[in-house]
Design a protein around this motif. Structure first.
Motif, PDB file in Angstrom:
ATOM      1  N   PRO A 117      -8.310  20.047  18.449  1.00 37.46           N
ATOM      2  CA  PRO A 117      -8.434  19.968  17.007  1.00 37.46           C
ATOM      3  C   PRO A 117      -7.414  20.457  16.441  1.00 37.46           C
ATOM      4  CG  PRO A 117      -9.419  22.011  18.161  1.00 37.46           C
ATOM      5  CD  PRO A 117      -8.912  21.308  19.413  1.00 37.46           C
ATOM      6  N   LYS A 118      -7.193  19.906  15.126  1.00 38.30           N
ATOM      7  CA  LYS A 118      -5.958  20.099  14.093  1.00 38.30           C
ATOM      8  C   LYS A 118      -6.402  20.878  12.859  1.00 38.30           C
ATOM      9  CE  LYS A 118      -2.775  18.091  16.467  1.00 38.30           C
ATOM     10  NZ  LYS A 118      -1.523  19.009  16.988  1.00 38.30           N
ATOM     11  N   GLY A 119      -7.828  21.053  12.888  1.00 43.92           N
ATOM     12  CA  GLY A 119      -8.446  22.041  11.790  1.00 43.92           C
ATOM     13  C   GLY A 119      -8.898  20.852  10.813  1.00 43.92           C
ATOM     14  N   GLY A 120      -9.376  21.704   9.654  1.00 44.55           N
ATOM     15  CA  GLY A 120     -10.078  20.781   8.447  1.00 44.55           C
ATOM     16  C   GLY A 120      -8.834  20.695   7.429  1.00 44.55           C
ATOM     17  N   TRP A 121      -8.717  19.149   7.199  1.00 42.62           N
ATOM     18  CA  TRP A 121      -7.879  18.784   6.434  1.00 42.62           C
ATOM     19  C   TRP A 121      -8.282  18.170   5.013  1.00 42.62           C
ATOM     20  CZ3 TRP A 121      -3.627  15.458   9.596  1.00 42.62           C
ATOM     21  CH2 TRP A 121      -3.155  16.468  10.526  1.00 42.62           C
ATOM     22  N   LYS A 122      -7.552  18.471   4.016  1.00 42.23           N
ATOM     23  CA  LYS A 122      -7.973  17.755   2.820  1.00 42.23           C
ATOM     24  C   LYS A 122      -7.462  16.342   2.898  1.00 42.23           C
ATOM     25  CE  LYS A 122      -9.948  18.333  -1.248  1.00 42.23           C
ATOM     26  NZ  LYS A 122     -11.122  18.765  -1.596  1.00 42.23           N
ATOM     27  N   ILE A 123      -8.210  15.217   2.986  1.00 43.30           N
ATOM     28  CA  ILE A 123      -7.860  13.917   3.111  1.00 43.30           C
ATOM     29  C   ILE A 123      -8.163  13.036   1.664  1.00 43.30           C
ATOM     30  CG2 ILE A 123      -8.084  11.568   4.556  1.00 43.30           C
ATOM     31  CD1 ILE A 123      -7.133  13.965   5.986  1.00 43.30           C
ATOM     32  N   ALA A 124      -6.904  12.441   1.402  1.00 40.83           N
ATOM     33  CA  ALA A 124      -7.268  11.428   0.278  1.00 40.83           C
ATOM     34  C   ALA A 124      -7.242   9.926   0.884  1.00 40.83           C
ATOM     35  CB  ALA A 124      -5.965  11.391  -0.538  1.00 40.83           C
ATOM     36  N   TYR A 125      -8.514   9.182   0.878  1.00 43.44           N
ATOM     37  CA  TYR A 125      -8.714   7.969   1.169  1.00 43.44           C
ATOM     38  C   TYR A 125      -8.389   6.924   0.083  1.00 43.44           C
ATOM     39  CZ  TYR A 125     -11.453   9.673   5.260  1.00 43.44           C
ATOM     40  OH  TYR A 125     -12.037  10.171   6.308  1.00 43.44           O
ATOM     41  N   ALA A 126      -7.313   6.097   0.267  1.00 46.41           N
ATOM     42  CA  ALA A 126      -6.649   5.368  -0.636  1.00 46.41           C
ATOM     43  C   ALA A 126      -6.560   3.871  -0.484  1.00 46.41           C
ATOM     44  CB  ALA A 126      -5.306   6.093  -0.982  1.00 46.41           C
ATOM     45  N   THR A 127      -6.490   3.139  -1.415  1.00 46.67           N
ATOM     46  CA  THR A 127      -6.169   1.793  -1.205  1.00 46.67           C
ATOM     47  C   THR A 127      -4.484   1.703  -0.640  1.00 46.67           C
ATOM     48  OG1 THR A 127      -5.710   1.500  -3.534  1.00 46.67           O
ATOM     49  CG2 THR A 127      -7.744   0.622  -2.783  1.00 46.67           C
ATOM     50  N   SER A 128      -3.960   0.693  -0.127  1.00 46.59           N
ATOM     51  CA  SER A 128      -3.090   0.607   0.449  1.00 46.59           C
ATOM     52  C   SER A 128      -1.690   0.562  -0.539  1.00 46.59           C
ATOM     53  CB  SER A 128      -2.654  -0.575   1.562  1.00 46.59           C
ATOM     54  OG  SER A 128      -2.977  -1.804   0.781  1.00 46.59           O
ATOM     55  N   ASN A 129      -1.932   0.164  -1.558  1.00 46.30           N
ATOM     56  CA  ASN A 129      -0.859   0.162  -2.717  1.00 46.30           C
ATOM     57  C   ASN A 129      -0.807   1.495  -3.511  1.00 46.30           C
ATOM     58  OD1 ASN A 129      -3.388   0.168  -3.973  1.00 46.30           O
ATOM     59  ND2 ASN A 129      -2.326  -1.095  -5.758  1.00 46.30           N
ATOM     60  N   LEU A 130      -1.325   2.647  -3.205  1.00 44.40           N
ATOM     61  CA  LEU A 130      -1.095   3.695  -3.656  1.00 44.40           C
ATOM     62  C   LEU A 130       0.072   4.357  -4.074  1.00 44.40           C
ATOM     63  CD1 LEU A 130      -2.581   6.077  -5.314  1.00 44.40           C
ATOM     64  CD2 LEU A 130      -2.944   7.367  -3.270  1.00 44.40           C
ATOM     65  N   PHE A 131       0.846   4.357  -2.899  1.00 44.24           N
ATOM     66  CA  PHE A 131       2.280   4.927  -2.847  1.00 44.24           C
ATOM     67  C   PHE A 131       3.333   3.799  -3.650  1.00 44.24           C
ATOM     68  CE2 PHE A 131       0.452   7.689   0.464  1.00 44.24           C
ATOM     69  CZ  PHE A 131       1.086   9.008   0.220  1.00 44.24           C
ATOM     70  N   THR A 132       2.914   2.489  -3.211  1.00 46.67           N
ATOM     71  CA  THR A 132       3.863   1.707  -4.107  1.00 46.67           C
ATOM     72  C   THR A 132       3.672   1.819  -5.686  1.00 46.67           C
ATOM     73  OG1 THR A 132       3.676   0.203  -2.257  1.00 46.67           O
ATOM     74  CG2 THR A 132       4.480  -0.708  -4.296  1.00 46.67           C
ATOM     75  N   LEU A 133       2.525   2.081  -5.969  1.00 45.68           N
ATOM     76  CA  LEU A 133       2.274   2.262  -7.275  1.00 45.68           C
ATOM     77  C   LEU A 133       2.724   3.524  -7.923  1.00 45.68           C
ATOM     78  CD1 LEU A 133       0.745   1.362  -9.894  1.00 45.68           C
ATOM     79  CD2 LEU A 133      -1.319   2.672  -9.251  1.00 45.68           C
ATOM     80  N   LEU A 134       2.734   4.717  -7.461  1.00 48.92           N
ATOM     81  CA  LEU A 134       3.198   5.935  -7.789  1.00 48.92           C
ATOM     82  C   LEU A 134       4.799   5.955  -7.665  1.00 48.92           C
ATOM     83  CD1 LEU A 134       0.872   8.352  -6.015  1.00 48.92           C
ATOM     84  CD2 LEU A 134       0.828   7.645  -8.430  1.00 48.92           C
ATOM     85  N   GLY A 135       5.170   4.936  -7.052  1.00 47.81           N
ATOM     86  CA  GLY A 135       6.879   4.940  -6.549  1.00 47.81           C
ATOM     87  C   GLY A 135       7.472   5.894  -5.815  1.00 47.81           C
ATOM     88  N   VAL A 136       6.601   6.115  -4.644  1.00 45.66           N
ATOM     89  CA  VAL A 136       6.849   7.035  -3.716  1.00 45.66           C
ATOM     90  C   VAL A 136       7.677   6.564  -2.577  1.00 45.66           C
ATOM     91  CG1 VAL A 136       6.288   8.963  -2.276  1.00 45.66           C
ATOM     92  CG2 VAL A 136       5.189   8.823  -4.413  1.00 45.66           C
ATOM     93  N   PRO A 137       8.960   6.647  -2.275  1.00 45.96           N
ATOM     94  CA  PRO A 137       9.641   6.025  -1.142  1.00 45.96           C
ATOM     95  C   PRO A 137       9.115   6.387   0.150  1.00 45.96           C
ATOM     96  CG  PRO A 137      10.929   7.856  -2.205  1.00 45.96           C
ATOM     97  CD  PRO A 137       9.694   7.747  -2.867  1.00 45.96           C
ATOM     98  N   VAL A 138       7.806   5.890   0.699  1.00 44.06           N
ATOM     99  CA  VAL A 138       7.511   6.157   2.028  1.00 44.06           C
ATOM    100  C   VAL A 138       7.510   4.934   2.907  1.00 44.06           C
ATOM    101  CG1 VAL A 138       5.640   6.837   3.442  1.00 44.06           C
ATOM    102  CG2 VAL A 138       6.085   7.922   1.138  1.00 44.06           C
ATOM    103  N   ARG A 139       8.222   4.738   4.084  1.00 45.21           N
ATOM    104  CA  ARG A 139       8.235   3.575   4.538  1.00 45.21           C
ATOM    105  C   ARG A 139       7.465   3.775   5.894  1.00 45.21           C
ATOM    106  NH1 ARG A 139      11.034   2.190   9.453  1.00 45.21           N
ATOM    107  NH2 ARG A 139      12.183   4.345   9.507  1.00 45.21           N
TER     108      ARG A 139
END
Length: 492
Positions: free
Chosen positions: A175-197
Motif C-alpha cells: 500500500p502507498k496510502g491514500g492519494w489525492k488524484i486528479a482524473y484528467a483528459t490527456s490534453n490537460l498538461f499540454t493545455l496548461l503548458g507544463v513541460p511533462v514528457r
C-alpha cells in the motif's frame, strides 16, 4: 549576580588565565601572569562589569598565543581567515560554489530555477457556474464538457476536463496510502503548458491502462526518489495505471493539492462524472477578461442558457528569483533597525591612503555584498527544495523566509566586518583595549581602541555614543609609530 554565579565566573577567569599561562615560555610566564592579574584587578575596580573582565581574560589567551608563536621563531600571522581580505573572499566563494553545486544536484531545485526562462501560457481560465464560490466544487457534468468540446465556441478554442478524488493506491500488494488524484483528459498538461514528457503514448500503448503522473513530493515520499519509477504499475482505486513521469509540485496552478494525475482519453471518462473545466481563451474571450475574470454564456444540450464565469489561472506562480528579490527588499528595509549602516568617520590627515587604495576598499565591499547575495540565493534554494514539506507552496515560504533571515544577518556581518577593516590594508584591526571609565563618559572619552597589525591606523569605538562622539573614528598613524611594528606600517 548570585554568589554561586560569581564563584563560577571567578573559576572560569582563573582557568582562562591559567591556560593562557601554559602557552607563555617558562622564562616569561611569571611576569606575564603578574601583569594579567594586575590588569584584571584594575578592570574589576573600575566597575566595568563582569562581561568586560571576562573579555579581558579572553584577551590574555590571545596575548599568550602571540607569545607562543614568537617563541617558535614564527612571526604572528597578521592575516587570518577573518583578517585577510583575500582569504575572506576565497572562503565566501567556496561557500557559494558548494551551495550552487547542491542546488544543481537537487532535481526539484534545478527544475524550479530552470523554469525562470519558461514563459507562462496566457489566456487560461477555470470555468465555474456563476454564483458558486471560487475554488469550490464546480459540478460541471462531463457530458456538458463533451458538448462544448465538440462544438465551435466563441470564447475558447481548447478545453480540458479534470475531477478530483481521493483513492487508495497500491503497488502490487504494497500500500502507498491514500492519494489525492486528479482524473484528467490527456490534453490537460499540454493545455496548461507544463513541460511533462510521457514515456508512452497514452492508454493505447499500455494495454488499455491510463498513464499516471506523480508529483515530485509523492515521488520522494512514496518511492524514495527512485529514478527507475517510470513504467511501474499502480492500482489507483479499482483501476490499474502505469507511471509515465514525475511533475514538479509547483506546475499545478489550479485549486487543491494533487498527489498524482491519471490521464485518460475522453471515452474513458464516466459520462455522469462532474468536475472542473479548464479552457484557453480566444482573442474575443481575452478582450472580455476584466479583473481576472470573464462572464460566459453557454448553452446546455437542451438549448437552455447557462451562465458561467471563468477565473484566470494563466499567471505564472512566483518564481524563486521573484521571491528572492522580494525577500532582499524586505531585508534591506529592515537592516537599519538592527545595525548602523555607517562605516565610521575618517580623520583629516596627510597619511590618508591614496585614491587607488580607497577604490580598492569600496571594491572589496562590493565584492563581499555580491558574493553574499549569491550565497543567500543558492542556500535559500537548497533549504527550500532539500526535502518536501507541506503543499506545493511550502517551498516558496521556506525560500522567502530563509532568504530574508540570511540576507539580514549576512548584511549585518558584512557591515560589521567592513567597519573593522583598516582603510589602508583591509586587514581586520585587533588587540582591543578599554580606554576611560564609563562613569566619565561626558567628561572624557570612553570606549575601545583597536590597532591595525600593519601599523596603519587606530580605531576608536565609543562605549556609549554621545552627541560629540556618536560613531567609530579612524586615526591614521604617522612614521613615529613605526618602531612598534616590525617592518614598518607597510610591511606585509
Amino acid at each position: 549576580m548570585t554568589p554561586l554565579a560569581e564563584m563560577l565566573l571567578g573559576w572560569l577567569r582563573r582557568a582562562l588565565v591559567g591556560g593562557a599561562a601554559l602557552l607563555v615560555p617558562a622564562g616569561m610566564r611569571a611576569d606575564w601572569v603578574r601583569e594579567w592579574q594586575a590588569e584584571i584587578w584594575h578592570v574589576e575596580r573600575s566597575g566595568a562589569g563582569a562581561r568586560a573582565t571576562t573579555a579581558f581574560c579572553l584577551g590574555a589567551v590571545q596575548d599568550a598565543w602571540c607569545l607562543w608563536q614568537h617563541a617558535r621563531g614564527n612571526r604572528p600571522r597578521p592575516a587570518s581567515l577573518h583578517g585577510s581580505a583575500g582569504q575572506c573572499l576565497l572562503a565566501m566563494a567556496t561557500v557559494l560554489a558548494a551551495a550552487g553545486l547542491i542546488a544543481y544536484l537537487l532535481p526539484e531545485a534545478r527544475s524550479a530555477t530552470s523554469a525562470l526562462s519558461a514563459p507562462a501560457r496566457t489566456g487560461l481560465i477555470r470555468i465555474e457556474k456563476a454564483g458558486g464560490e471560487r475554488g469550490g466544487a464546480t459540478s460541471i457534468p462531463f457530458e456538458q464538457f463533451e458538448a462544448w468540446s465538440r462544438g465551435r465556441q466563441r470564447y475558447f478554442d481548447e478545453m480540458a476536463f479534470y475531477r478530483m478524488s481521493r483513492e487508495i493506491v497500491l503497488e502490487g500488494d504494497s500500500p502507498k496510502g491514500g492519494w489525492k488524484i486528479a482524473y484528467a483528459t490527456s490534453n490537460l498538461f499540454t493545455l496548461l503548458g507544463v513541460p511533462v514528457r510521457l514515456e508512452n503514448d497514452g492508454a493505447a500503448a499500455n494495454g488499455g491502462m491510463p498513464a499516471v503522473i506523480i508529483s515530485d513530493s509523492m515521488w520522494r515520499r512514496a518511492f524514495g526518489c527512485d529514478p527507475d519509477v517510470v513504467g511501474r504499475i499502480l492500482r489507483v482505486g479499482r483501476r490499474e495505471a502505469r507511471i509515465a513521469g514525475v511533475a514538479a509540485d509547483r506546475s499545478w496552478r489550479l485549486p487543491g493539492h494533487v498527489d498524482a494525475w491519471v490521464l485518460e482519453p475522453e471515452a474513458a471518462m464516466a459520462a455522469h462524472a462532474s468536475g472542473n473545466v479548464v479552457a484557453h481563451l480566444t482573442s474575443a474571450g481575452r478582450a472580455e477578461l476584466w479583473a481576472g475574470s470573464v462572464h460566459i454564456t453557454a448553452y446546455e444540450p437542451d438549448d437552455r442558457e447557462l451562465d458561467l464565469i471563468g477565473f484566470s489561472i494563466g499567471e505564472e506562480p512566483a518564481s524563486p528569483l521573484d521571491l528572492y528579490g522580494f525577500a532582499l527588499f524586505l531585508a534591506f528595509l529592515s537592516l537599519p533597525a538592527i545595525t548602523t549602516v555607517s562605516l565610521g568617520e575618517y580623520s583629516s590627515s596627510p597619511h590618508r591612503p591614496h585614491w587607488p587604495r580607497r577604490i580598492a576598499r569600496w571594491l572589496y565591499l562590493g565584492a563581499k555584498i555580491a558574493l553574499l547575495l549569491s550565497i543567500v540565493y543558492y542556500v535559500s534554494i537548497d533549504l527550500a527544495y532539500w526535502r518536501p514539506f507541506g503543499g506545493p507552496y511550502a517551498a516558496d515560504y521556506i525560500q522567502m523566509s530563509s532568504a530574508f533571515a540570511l540576507c539580514l544577518g549576512g548584511m549585518r556581518w558584512v557591515l560589521l566586518d567592513q567597519r573593522q577593516r583598516c582603510p589602508v590594508c583591509l586587514r581586520r584591526v585587533a588587540h582591543p583595549a578599554q580606554v576611560g571609565l564609563a562613569s566619565r563618559t561626558f567628561l572624557a572619552w570612553n570606549g575601545t581602541e583597536l590597532v591595525c597589525g600593519g601599523g596603519h591606523t587606530l580605531l576608536h569605538v565609543p562605549g556609549l555614543p554621545t552627541s560629540w562622539f556618536s560613531t567609530q573614528r579612524w586615526l591614521y598613524l604617522d612614521a613615529s609609530w613605526d618602531f612598534l611594528f616590525a617592518g614598518g606600517p607597510d610591511a606585509g
